[in-house]
Design a protein around this motif. Sequence first.
Motif, PDB file in Angstrom:
ATOM      1  N   PHE A 199       1.545  10.239  -3.604  1.00 29.28           N
ATOM      2  CA  PHE A 199       1.412  11.459  -2.809  1.00 29.28           C
ATOM      3  C   PHE A 199       2.489  12.482  -3.175  1.00 29.28           C
ATOM      4  CE2 PHE A 199       2.974  13.581   1.071  1.00 29.28           C
ATOM      5  CZ  PHE A 199       1.885  14.360   1.365  1.00 29.28           C
ATOM      6  N   LEU A 200       3.738  12.008  -3.238  1.00 33.48           N
ATOM      7  CA  LEU A 200       4.848  12.940  -3.480  1.00 33.48           C
ATOM      8  C   LEU A 200       4.815  13.494  -4.901  1.00 33.48           C
ATOM      9  CD1 LEU A 200       7.697  11.079  -1.595  1.00 33.48           C
ATOM     10  CD2 LEU A 200       6.439  13.116  -0.881  1.00 33.48           C
ATOM     11  N   SER A 238       0.832  -1.202   0.000  1.00 30.94           N
ATOM     12  CA  SER A 238       0.000   0.000   0.000  1.00 30.94           C
ATOM     13  C   SER A 238       0.862   1.245   0.000  1.00 30.94           C
ATOM     14  CB  SER A 238      -0.898   0.028   1.246  1.00 30.94           C
ATOM     15  OG  SER A 238      -1.978  -0.829   1.082  1.00 30.94           O
ATOM     16  N   LEU A 239       1.844   1.228   0.884  1.00 30.85           N
ATOM     17  CA  LEU A 239       2.724   2.390   1.004  1.00 30.85           C
ATOM     18  C   LEU A 239       3.497   2.604  -0.300  1.00 30.85           C
ATOM     19  CD1 LEU A 239       3.361   4.445   3.169  1.00 30.85           C
ATOM     20  CD2 LEU A 239       5.395   3.132   3.730  1.00 30.85           C
ATOM     21  N   ALA A 240       3.893   1.496  -0.922  1.00 29.43           N
ATOM     22  CA  ALA A 240       4.682   1.587  -2.153  1.00 29.43           C
ATOM     23  C   ALA A 240       3.910   2.311  -3.248  1.00 29.43           C
ATOM     24  CB  ALA A 240       5.081   0.195  -2.627  1.00 29.43           C
ATOM     25  N   ILE A 241       2.588   2.208  -3.233  1.00 32.11           N
ATOM     26  CA  ILE A 241       1.773   2.932  -4.207  1.00 32.11           C
ATOM     27  C   ILE A 241       1.485   4.340  -3.705  1.00 32.11           C
ATOM     28  CG2 ILE A 241      -0.467   3.028  -5.353  1.00 32.11           C
ATOM     29  CD1 ILE A 241       0.532   0.594  -6.312  1.00 32.11           C
ATOM     30  N   GLY A 260      -5.738  -1.581   1.191  1.00 31.30           N
ATOM     31  CA  GLY A 260      -6.936  -1.117   0.520  1.00 31.30           C
ATOM     32  C   GLY A 260      -7.748  -2.274  -0.020  1.00 31.30           C
ATOM     33  N   SER A 261      -7.093  -3.149  -0.736  1.00 29.51           N
ATOM     34  CA  SER A 261      -7.838  -4.270  -1.297  1.00 29.51           C
ATOM     35  C   SER A 261      -8.285  -5.237  -0.192  1.00 29.51           C
ATOM     36  CB  SER A 261      -7.001  -5.002  -2.349  1.00 29.51           C
ATOM     37  OG  SER A 261      -5.745  -5.310  -1.823  1.00 29.51           O
ATOM     38  N   LEU A 317      -1.440   7.138   4.512  1.00 31.90           N
ATOM     39  CA  LEU A 317      -0.944   6.510   3.287  1.00 31.90           C
ATOM     40  C   LEU A 317      -0.809   5.008   3.472  1.00 31.90           C
ATOM     41  CD1 LEU A 317       1.772   9.062   2.124  1.00 31.90           C
ATOM     42  CD2 LEU A 317      -0.546   8.800   1.298  1.00 31.90           C
ATOM     43  N   PHE A 318      -0.557   4.599   4.718  1.00 34.66           N
ATOM     44  CA  PHE A 318      -0.423   3.164   4.999  1.00 34.66           C
ATOM     45  C   PHE A 318      -1.685   2.398   4.631  1.00 34.66           C
ATOM     46  CE2 PHE A 318       2.948   4.604   7.842  1.00 34.66           C
ATOM     47  CZ  PHE A 318       3.924   3.698   7.516  1.00 34.66           C
ATOM     48  N   LEU A 319      -2.813   3.070   4.742  1.00 34.86           N
ATOM     49  CA  LEU A 319      -4.073   2.370   4.499  1.00 34.86           C
ATOM     50  C   LEU A 319      -4.295   2.124   3.017  1.00 34.86           C
ATOM     51  CD1 LEU A 319      -6.676   3.917   6.929  1.00 34.86           C
ATOM     52  CD2 LEU A 319      -5.350   1.835   7.128  1.00 34.86           C
TER      53      LEU A 319
END
Lengths: 470, 325, 657
Positions: B121-122, B113-116, B278-279, B261-263
Motif C-alpha cells: 500500500f505504502l 497479511s499485513l506484512a504484505i 487472504g489465503s 489491509l489486515f484482510l
Amino acid sequence: MNLGFRPELLWSDALLFLLLAVVVMFAWRSARNEHLRAPWRRVARSRLGMSAAVVLIAYACIGIVDSLHYRPALPATEGQPVQYAAEVRSLLDVLTGELRTRVEDSYSAPFSLHLYSRETVTQPDGSQARVFPRLQHAGVGLADAAAARADIVWRGLRGIALGALGGALVLIVAAFAVGRRLGGWRAGWMAIRCAPECSGLRAGLATLIGLLVLGAIAVQLVPNYHVLGTDKVGTDVFYLSLKSVRTGLLIGTLTTLVTLPLALLLGLAAGYYGGRVDDVIQYLYTTLNSIPGVLLIASAVLVAQVQIELHPELFDTAAARSDLRLVSLCLILGMTSWTGLARLLRAETLKLREMDYIQAARAFGVSRARIIGRHIVPNVAHLVLITVAIDFSGLVLAEAVLSYVGVGVDPVTASWGNMINGARLELAREPMVWWQLSAAFVFMFALVLSANLFADSVRDAFDPRAAGQG
Amino acid sequence: MLNYFIRRVLYALPILIGVNLLTFMLFFVVNTPDNMARIHLGAKYVTPEAIEKWKVEHGYDRPLLYNAGATGMSKLTDTLFVDKSLALFAFDFGAADDGRDIAREIRHRMWPSLAIALPNFLLGLVAYLSFALVMVFFRASYLDLAGVVLCVALMSVSGLFYIIGGQYLVGKLWHLVPVSGFAPGAEMLKFLLLPVLVGVIGGLGDSSRFYRTLFLEEIHKDYVRTARAKGLSERVVLFRHVLGNAMIPILTGAVVVIPRLFLGSLIVESFFGIPGLGSYTIEAIQAQDFAIVRSMVFLGSVLYIVGLLLTDLSYTLVDPRVRLE
Amino acid sequence: MGGALTARSLRVALGPGAQAPCPVDGVDLDIAAGECVVLLGESGCGKSLTALALMRLLPDGLTLVGGRASLGEIDLFALPEQAMRTVRGGRMAMIFQEPMLSLNPVMTIAAQVAEALRVHRDPQAATIGDATARLLDAVGLEVRLGASYPFQLSGGQRQRALIATMLAGEPELLIADEPTTALDVTVQAQILRLLRGLRAARGMSLLLITHDLDVARDMADRVIVMYAGQVVEAADRATLYRQPFHPYTRKLFSVLPSAHARGQRLAAIPGAVPPLGTKHRGCRFAARCDRAFARCHEEAPLLREIGSGHQVRCHLDAGAGAIVTMPAVQTTTAQGIEPASTRLFEVADLQVHFPIRKGLLRRVTGWFKAVDGVDLAIDRGETVALVGESGCGKTTLARAMLRLIPPTHGDIRLEGQSLLALGESALREARARMQIVFQDPFSSLNPRLRVGEILEEGLRSLRLDLDRGQRTARIDELLGKVGLGADAAGRYPHAFSGGQRQRIAIARALAVEPRLLVCDEPTSALDVSVQAQILSLLQDLQAADGLGYLFIAHNLPVVGYLADRIAVMYRGRIVEEGPAPKVMAAPAHPYTQLLLESAPGRGLRAEPPESRSEDGSTGCAFFGRCPKAEPRCATVRPELLPVDDRRVACHLARTER
C-alpha cells in the motif's frame, strides 16, 4: 420436419439477444438524436477509438456466432421420433470445422508435429521405446519437420495474399461508400487517404485489414496444425481461445443488463426524492459496499452452485447447466456492482434537481416521473454510457480472477480464467508449457485493451469535463 | 465532533446487522441446514436421524428467523439468525468445519497479511503519485502521452499475469528470491519482496492514470493561476499548490482501505503461499466452509466501517474546510 | 513612480496554425507611470486575454503569436521564463474576478501572502511576519484574519486578501481583471476605493478591466474600448464620456438603463458580439452599426488619431464626433396605461425558515430565517422591483411565492385566491397564471430538448385543451413574440447566444399566458447591449398583455429605469418600499441610501461606516452597518410602517418627519 438439427436457446443466448436488441434500439435513437449523434461522430474521428471498435466488433462477431446454438439430430431409427444429441454445439463449431474434434492425447507445442512429452509406445516389431509420438491431426501427409516448415511458410504466404485481397476489397467498398457523397470513388479514395476528418476511418480500415490478414493466415494454417498448441487433454488451444471469447463478452455485457436498471432506478430515486427514500437506498449500498467484493460474490456463487448441484433434473444438457452457472455469475456480479453507478447518478441527480430548467418544469406543475424521464435521464445518459464502457473491461478481468478462486464460470466452460488456471499448474515443467498462458494473455489483452481505449474515446466524446484532458 | 462519531458508530450497527442478514439469507434460506448436513455427511450416511443429529451437534436445529414455538421476545431471539450473528458482534467467530477456532486463526494469520499489504500500500502510493506527477509535470508532451499509453496497457493485463510473470521471471529465471513461501523474522523480507513488487506494478496503470486526472483537474483551477501570477516557479506551483490540494481527496480516499489491509489479498497470498487471511479465505471458499466465510465477511464489514470513520477523521485533519457536525 | 507599459500589436491565437482564430487581434496599449487605464468591453472581446498575455499566463491552447510589450525598460516577451517570474508578482501583478476560486482553499491568508513575499523580497523568516501584517493592514484586513482560510472570509475580504498577496512584490503595475464583478455593490465600492487609494499611496499604475461604464468612469484616467479582439476607441476619461466617437462606444452609453431614462425606450444594438472565429472583412462592428456605409463592409478601418490622445478605429469623419446626439427618445406605451386598481398578487407575512440541525440526534436547534415576514403586493400591469444584496433572501422569496419551495408561514394570494390552501390539481391550474424567468440563461434551458419541446412543456402540462396542431401554432406565435424565427423551434439551446436563450426562457414562461411573471435577475448574466434588448422586450410584453412583473435585481440603475415600485430587502425583510422615482431620488432607509451611494458612476463619494461587531438579533437587522444608528435600534426591531406613500422599517424615518 427434420432439419437435421434443433435450435437450442440457452438462457445466456436469450439475454444476449435481448441486449443486442437494446443496443440496436439505442443506436437507432442515437442516429435520430443530435445530442447522441454528435459525440458518436467525435468517437468516429478518434483513431484509437475506431481501431479499438473494429477489434471489439470482431470479438463480438465471434461471440454472437458462438451464441447460435443447436443440437444435431442423431442417426434416425425407423418409426422413432427424431432424437437429438445431448451435446449442444454452436455455429462457431460449424465454422471452425474439424477443430473441435481434432483432439490429441495431451500437450503439444504450437505448430509441433509431436506430443510435448515422451510416451512409451510399442514398435511394430514388438519392442517398446520412449518417443515423442506423432500428432494425429497436425502435419498430416508431411514427412518431417523440414517439410512442415515449408508447408507453414507456403500456407502463411497464401494467407497473407488472401488477406490482402480481402483488404483491397474492403478499401474499394469504403472508397465507393465515402465517395457517394463526394462524387465518385476517386474522391472517396482521396478523402480516405488524406482528409483529416477521415483519420478515424483510416485507422479503423487499417485495423480491419490487419485482422483480415491475420484471419486469412489462421484459416490457411488451422486445418493442418495446432497453431496455438494443445492443452492437457489435447484440445486445440486456438479453438479454446475462440470459445472463451463468448464467455468473456457475456460476463462483460450481461452484467450490465442487471446493473443498469438497478443503478438507474435507485440512483435517480435517491437523488431526486431525497429524504427517507435516499436514506434507505444509501443504507442499501453502504451495506453492500461494506462487504468485501470478492467474498460477497464468492458466497453468492457458492450458493448458486449448490442449488444447481441439488437440482440436476432441471437441465437436460451439460451445456444448459454450465450456462446457467454463467448467467448466475453475471446476475451476481450485477447485483454487487450497481452501487458505483447508483452513487454517481445520485450525486448528478442532486445537482440537476436544482437546475433552473427543472424548477421551470416544476413551475408548470409537470409530474415528478415526467421530470425524471424528460429532464434528468437524458442529462445523465452520458454518465451511464461511460460507466458501462469502463466497467466492461473490469468485468472481463474479474472473470479470470474469479475462475482462479474457484467461484467463476463452470470448469468445463471454455474461458480465459480456466485456461490460466489450468496452465498455472504446468509452469514448473521444463521446458515450460507456455502456449496456453500466452494464448489466454494475447486474446484477453487484445479485448481489454480495445475496450479500455474505446471507453476512453467514448468518455472524451461524451464527458464535457474530460474534453482536452486526455 | 464527538457527537458526530457516536452517531456514525450507531449508524454502523444497522449496517452490520444488514450484512449479517444478507450472508445469513444467502446461506440458509437458499441452502437449508438439511442440505448442509447432507453435504457434510456425504452421500453414504444420509439418514433422517443422522441429519437431525448433525444439526443438533452444530447448532442448526432451530428455526431461521422466526420461532413460532417460543414465547414472547424469544420468538425472535431463539432463532438461528440471532444465535449465529449475536456471537459475531462479540467477535466470537466459533469453530470452523475442521474444528479449529476461527478467532485464533485470524489472530495468527493477520500479521503475514499485513506484512504484505502494508508495504504494498505504502510503496504503491508513493510510486503511483510519483509517476502521475512526472506525467503532469511534462503534460501535453510526448512523455506524458507515452506514460498514459503505458498506463492503459498495464491496466489491460489481468492481475494474474503479473503474478505468474513475476514469479517466473524473478523466481525461476533469475533465481533471486524464493517463488513462494513464508518465514517469520528477518527471513521474511526475502519472501515479501516479490509479492510486494508484483502488487505495486499490478496497480500502477490504474492508479497513476487516476491520480494524473485528479492533478490535471486541479491544475486548471483559478488559484493555480494566482500562484503563477505571484511569480512562483512551476515546481513550487505543482508541489505546494496542486499537490497540496489534490492530496486531500487522494489521502482521504486511501485511508478507507487501511483497515482492510489486515484482510490481505486473496490472489497474491494464495499464489505466493503466504499464510495470511487472504489465503485462509480462499481455502475456505474452495472448501465451502461457511463459518469462516461468514466471519471474514463480518470482519471485512467492520473494517470497512472503521475505514469510513478514519476517512472522516482524516478529512478534519488535512482539510481546514471540513468540520464534522 | 514606475510602471509605464507599452504594448504593440498583441495577437493571441486559439490553437495552432496560421488560420487559427485570434481572440486578441492587434491590440496596442499604453499605460503611463502612475496612470489608471481601463480596458472596457463586453464579454468575449478579448480584454482578459490581453492582460494574461502581458503576464505571459495565457491558458493552455492559447498562444501569443505576435506583438511586443515592455514594462519600463524591460522587454516582457523577450525575457526567459526564469526572469519573467521575478517580474510576475514583482514589477507587475494581477488580481482576478473570482476571489473565492483565486485563493488556494487550504492555505491560510497569511501563508499565501508570505509565499509571495519570500519570492520577491529578502526571504528572511524573521521579517516576513511583520511584512505580511503590514500588507494585510494596507488592504484593510484585520491582521488576525491572516490566520483564516479563504472559506472563512466574505467575498470582499477575500478580494482584499488577494490584493495583499499581489502587493507583496511592490508592483509598479497592477492589473485588475473585473475585480468587483462578483461582489455586491456596497462591497464593490469599498474595493474600488481601496484600489484607488493604493494606487495613489504606492504610485503604481493600474490596468483595470471591466465591462461596467460606471466603474470605468469612477476609476479611469484613460479608457480603452475593445470590440471583437481589437481596440475601437481610446481616449482620456473626460473626452470619452463627453464626446464618445465610435458608434459602438456611443451605443454602449445609450443602452445603459438609468433612473433618468425612465419612460424612454432604450436604444438597442441589434445582434450580439460576433463569435470567435468569425471571418471579418471590413469593420468588425459594421454588421451592428446603424451608421455603417459601403466602405465599412469592404475595408477594415485603422486606429487613427482624431484629437490629442483620442484614437478611433472608424471610417466616419472626425467632424461627426463633435455632434453627440443622444438617441431619439420614445415614450413606451406601457407608461400610458394607468395602473389598474385590481390587485394581482399579494403575499402577507410570508416566512421561509430552514431548520438548523445539531447534536447527536440531529434535533432542530434553530432556524435560518431566509424570508422573515414579507408583505408585498403587485397590481395588474405593474412592475415591482425587489432589490437587495446577495443572500438577502430575494430568490428564496420568489421561489416560495411560486410554491417551488414550501413557505413556513404566511399567505400567498393570486387574484384573490389563496395558493397555500390549494391541493395539487388546483395548484396546477393556478400555475398557468404565474411564471418565472431565471437568471442564468444557460442553466434554465434543458440542453437535451429542442426549443420547440421546451416551449411545449408548459402547454402539455397546463393547457390540456390544445391539440398538437394548436400547440405548434402557439409555439410559432410565441417565438415571433420574443423576436425569434419559427425555425428556432427545431434547434437545441446551444445554438443560441445568451440573449437569445433568455428570449426563449421568456417565451416558455409566456406560453401558458400567465398574469404574473417573476423575473429573477433576468439580465444580470447578459452584456449591456443585450440587456437593453431584453428589457425592451419585457416592456413591450407588458404593454401588450398587461402582465404584472416582480423584477428581482441587485442593479439599481436597471430598477430605477424599469420599476413602478421598489422594495428593498435586507436579511429576509423588506426595509423600504415605495414608488420607484421617490425611492431612487430620496431614499428613506439608511440601507437604501447606502446602496444608492455605493452604485458606481458617482465618483465613489460616500465612505461607508465601519461595521460594528454585534448582531441585531433583537433590534434592527441593519444596526451593525447603519451610520445613523441610535441606541434603541440595537434593541427594538422597527416595523415596516407607512410613511407618506411608502413603507419604511426604520425608527429614524419617522422621527425625521
